[in-house]
Design a protein around this motif. Structure first.
Motif, PDB file in Angstrom:
ATOM      1  N   CYS A   1       0.855  -1.187   0.000  1.00  0.00           N
ATOM      2  CA  CYS A   1       0.000   0.000   0.000  1.00  0.00           C
ATOM      3  C   CYS A   1       0.895   1.243   0.000  1.00  0.00           C
ATOM      4  CB  CYS A   1      -0.895  -0.007   1.244  1.00  0.00           C
ATOM      5  SG  CYS A   1      -1.852   1.520   1.451  1.00  0.00           S
ATOM      6  N   PRO A   2       0.663   2.174  -0.937  1.00  0.00           N
ATOM      7  CA  PRO A   2       1.521   3.359  -1.024  1.00  0.00           C
ATOM      8  C   PRO A   2       1.308   4.359   0.114  1.00  0.00           C
ATOM      9  CG  PRO A   2      -0.260   3.504  -2.622  1.00  0.00           C
ATOM     10  CD  PRO A   2      -0.342   2.142  -2.005  1.00  0.00           C
ATOM     11  N   ILE A   3       0.282   4.153   0.939  1.00  0.00           N
ATOM     12  CA  ILE A   3       0.032   5.068   2.057  1.00  0.00           C
ATOM     13  C   ILE A   3       0.654   4.535   3.346  1.00  0.00           C
ATOM     14  CG2 ILE A   3      -1.743   6.142   3.521  1.00  0.00           C
ATOM     15  CD1 ILE A   3      -3.523   6.276   1.023  1.00  0.00           C
ATOM     16  N   CYS A   4       0.336   3.268   3.713  1.00  0.00           N
ATOM     17  CA  CYS A   4       0.806   2.748   5.006  1.00  0.00           C
ATOM     18  C   CYS A   4       2.004   1.808   4.896  1.00  0.00           C
ATOM     19  CB  CYS A   4      -0.335   2.046   5.742  1.00  0.00           C
ATOM     20  SG  CYS A   4      -0.857   0.487   4.983  1.00  0.00           S
ATOM     21  N   GLY A   5       2.288   1.304   3.671  1.00  0.00           N
ATOM     22  CA  GLY A   5       3.431   0.418   3.490  1.00  0.00           C
ATOM     23  C   GLY A   5       3.173  -1.034   3.827  1.00  0.00           C
ATOM     24  N   LYS A   6       1.919  -1.387   4.125  1.00  0.00           N
ATOM     25  CA  LYS A   6       1.582  -2.779   4.441  1.00  0.00           C
ATOM     26  C   LYS A   6       1.041  -3.479   3.198  1.00  0.00           C
ATOM     27  CE  LYS A   6       0.634  -1.741   9.241  1.00  0.00           C
ATOM     28  NZ  LYS A   6      -0.390  -1.485  10.231  1.00  0.00           N
ATOM     29  N   ASP A   7       0.887  -4.801   3.285  1.00  0.00           N
ATOM     30  CA  ASP A   7       0.355  -5.602   2.178  1.00  0.00           C
ATOM     31  C   ASP A   7      -1.051  -5.119   1.834  1.00  0.00           C
ATOM     32  OD1 ASP A   7      -0.593  -7.596   0.438  1.00  0.00           O
ATOM     33  OD2 ASP A   7       0.380  -9.198   1.553  1.00  0.00           O
ATOM     34  N   ASN A   8      -1.300  -4.833   0.550  1.00  0.00           N
ATOM     35  CA  ASN A   8      -2.617  -4.342   0.141  1.00  0.00           C
ATOM     36  C   ASN A   8      -3.565  -5.479  -0.247  1.00  0.00           C
ATOM     37  OD1 ASN A   8      -1.765  -5.129  -2.437  1.00  0.00           O
ATOM     38  ND2 ASN A   8      -1.333  -3.044  -3.102  1.00  0.00           N
ATOM     39  N   ASN A   9      -3.073  -6.725  -0.216  1.00  0.00           N
ATOM     40  CA  ASN A   9      -3.881  -7.906  -0.535  1.00  0.00           C
ATOM     41  C   ASN A   9      -4.454  -7.851  -1.950  1.00  0.00           C
ATOM     42  OD1 ASN A   9      -4.840 -10.467   0.135  1.00  0.00           O
ATOM     43  ND2 ASN A   9      -6.802  -9.666   0.805  1.00  0.00           N
ATOM     44  N   CYS A  10      -3.733  -7.237  -2.872  1.00  0.00           N
ATOM     45  CA  CYS A  10      -4.194  -7.139  -4.252  1.00  0.00           C
ATOM     46  C   CYS A  10      -4.091  -8.495  -4.936  1.00  0.00           C
ATOM     47  CB  CYS A  10      -3.370  -6.101  -5.009  1.00  0.00           C
ATOM     48  SG  CYS A  10      -3.957  -5.851  -6.697  1.00  0.00           S
TER      49      CYS A  10
ATOM     50  N   HIS B   1      -4.797  -8.817  -8.465  1.00  0.00           N
ATOM     51  CA  HIS B   1      -4.821  -8.614  -9.923  1.00  0.00           C
ATOM     52  C   HIS B   1      -4.068  -9.740 -10.607  1.00  0.00           C
ATOM     53  CE1 HIS B   1      -5.894  -4.209  -9.488  1.00  0.00           C
ATOM     54  NE2 HIS B   1      -6.778  -4.698 -10.334  1.00  0.00           N
ATOM     55  N   GLY B   2      -4.597 -10.200 -11.713  1.00  0.00           N
ATOM     56  CA  GLY B   2      -3.961 -11.272 -12.459  1.00  0.00           C
ATOM     57  C   GLY B   2      -4.277 -12.651 -11.928  1.00  0.00           C
ATOM     58  N   GLN B   3      -5.103 -12.731 -10.901  1.00  0.00           N
ATOM     59  CA  GLN B   3      -5.465 -14.018 -10.311  1.00  0.00           C
ATOM     60  C   GLN B   3      -6.975 -14.224 -10.355  1.00  0.00           C
ATOM     61  OE1 GLN B   3      -3.684 -14.263  -6.416  1.00  0.00           O
ATOM     62  NE2 GLN B   3      -1.730 -13.561  -7.167  1.00  0.00           N
ATOM     63  N   GLY B   4      -7.616 -13.680 -11.371  1.00  0.00           N
ATOM     64  CA  GLY B   4      -9.052 -13.878 -11.525  1.00  0.00           C
ATOM     65  C   GLY B   4      -9.900 -12.782 -10.924  1.00  0.00           C
ATOM     66  N   GLY B   5      -9.315 -11.647 -10.644  1.00  0.00           N
ATOM     67  CA  GLY B   5     -10.077 -10.527 -10.094  1.00  0.00           C
ATOM     68  C   GLY B   5      -9.621 -10.160  -8.696  1.00  0.00           C
ATOM     69  N   CYS B   6      -9.901  -8.937  -8.341  1.00  0.00           N
ATOM     70  CA  CYS B   6      -9.449  -8.424  -7.042  1.00  0.00           C
ATOM     71  C   CYS B   6     -10.565  -7.622  -6.385  1.00  0.00           C
ATOM     72  CB  CYS B   6      -8.225  -7.532  -7.261  1.00  0.00           C
ATOM     73  SG  CYS B   6      -7.564  -6.848  -5.724  1.00  0.00           S
ATOM     74  N   TRP B   7     -10.537  -7.552  -5.067  1.00  0.00           N
ATOM     75  CA  TRP B   7     -11.520  -6.757  -4.317  1.00  0.00           C
ATOM     76  C   TRP B   7     -11.500  -5.299  -4.791  1.00  0.00           C
ATOM     77  CZ3 TRP B   7      -9.740  -2.544  -1.731  1.00  0.00           C
ATOM     78  CH2 TRP B   7      -8.379  -2.495  -1.466  1.00  0.00           C
ATOM     79  N   CYS B   8     -10.323  -4.829  -5.232  1.00  0.00           N
ATOM     80  CA  CYS B   8     -10.192  -3.421  -5.622  1.00  0.00           C
ATOM     81  C   CYS B   8     -10.821  -3.116  -6.979  1.00  0.00           C
ATOM     82  CB  CYS B   8      -8.726  -3.000  -5.600  1.00  0.00           C
ATOM     83  SG  CYS B   8      -7.688  -3.868  -6.783  1.00  0.00           S
ATOM     84  N   ASP B   9     -11.215  -4.156  -7.727  1.00  0.00           N
ATOM     85  CA  ASP B   9     -11.877  -3.926  -9.013  1.00  0.00           C
ATOM     86  C   ASP B   9     -13.258  -3.312  -8.842  1.00  0.00           C
ATOM     87  OD1 ASP B   9      -9.763  -4.972 -10.494  1.00  0.00           O
ATOM     88  OD2 ASP B   9     -10.589  -6.997 -10.464  1.00  0.00           O
ATOM     89  N   ASN B  10     -13.871  -3.504  -7.685  1.00  0.00           N
ATOM     90  CA  ASN B  10     -15.256  -3.085  -7.467  1.00  0.00           C
ATOM     91  C   ASN B  10     -15.405  -2.036  -6.371  1.00  0.00           C
ATOM     92  OD1 ASN B  10     -16.326  -4.989  -9.389  1.00  0.00           O
ATOM     93  ND2 ASN B  10     -15.811  -6.563  -7.895  1.00  0.00           N
ATOM     94  N   ILE B  11     -14.356  -1.264  -6.149  1.00  0.00           N
ATOM     95  CA  ILE B  11     -14.429  -0.252  -5.097  1.00  0.00           C
ATOM     96  C   ILE B  11     -14.019   1.105  -5.673  1.00  0.00           C
ATOM     97  CG2 ILE B  11     -12.071  -0.602  -4.249  1.00  0.00           C
ATOM     98  CD1 ILE B  11     -13.269  -0.313  -1.408  1.00  0.00           C
ATOM     99  N   LYS B  12     -14.721   2.147  -5.236  1.00  0.00           N
ATOM    100  CA  LYS B  12     -14.367   3.503  -5.656  1.00  0.00           C
ATOM    101  C   LYS B  12     -13.582   4.147  -4.518  1.00  0.00           C
ATOM    102  CE  LYS B  12     -16.168   7.775  -7.572  1.00  0.00           C
ATOM    103  NZ  LYS B  12     -14.827   8.231  -7.826  1.00  0.00           N
ATOM    104  N   VAL B  13     -12.365   4.541  -4.817  1.00  0.00           N
ATOM    105  CA  VAL B  13     -11.513   5.171  -3.805  1.00  0.00           C
ATOM    106  C   VAL B  13     -11.751   6.678  -3.870  1.00  0.00           C
ATOM    107  CG1 VAL B  13      -9.159   5.508  -2.998  1.00  0.00           C
ATOM    108  CG2 VAL B  13      -9.794   3.356  -4.097  1.00  0.00           C
ATOM    109  N   PRO B  14     -12.172   7.277  -2.739  1.00  0.00           N
ATOM    110  CA  PRO B  14     -12.428   8.723  -2.730  1.00  0.00           C
ATOM    111  C   PRO B  14     -11.179   9.537  -3.079  1.00  0.00           C
ATOM    112  CG  PRO B  14     -13.302   7.681  -0.746  1.00  0.00           C
ATOM    113  CD  PRO B  14     -12.465   6.658  -1.453  1.00  0.00           C
TER     114      PRO B  14
END
Length: 60
Positions: free
Chosen positions: A10-19, A21-34
């Motif tokens: 994660c570019p903000i906190c430096g921890k694993d973002n659990n992304c 991508h490339g593995q059949g879809g990601c939680w971040c595909d369906n979220i709008k980041v403010p």
């Protein structure tokens, strides 16, 4: 091909973002980041990795 290295941090906190991508879809595909959360990402890290769920929730 999965997400590796810098893309998993994660570019903000430096921890694993659990992304997943490339593995059949990601939680971040369906979220709008403010915009105010995107604005917290340092210029040199913009567009390189997903922001983690915790930071999205914390700063939204």
């Amino acid at each position: 091909m999965g997400v590796t290295g810098e893309e998993r941090i994660c570019p903000i906190c430096g921890k694993d973002n659990n992304c997943q991508h490339g593995q059949g879809g990601c939680w971040c595909d369906n979220i709008k980041v403010p915009k105010q959360v995107l604005d917290l990402v340092p210029e040199d890290k913009k567009g390189k990795a997903c922001i983690c769920k915790a930071c999205i929730e914390k700063y939204s």
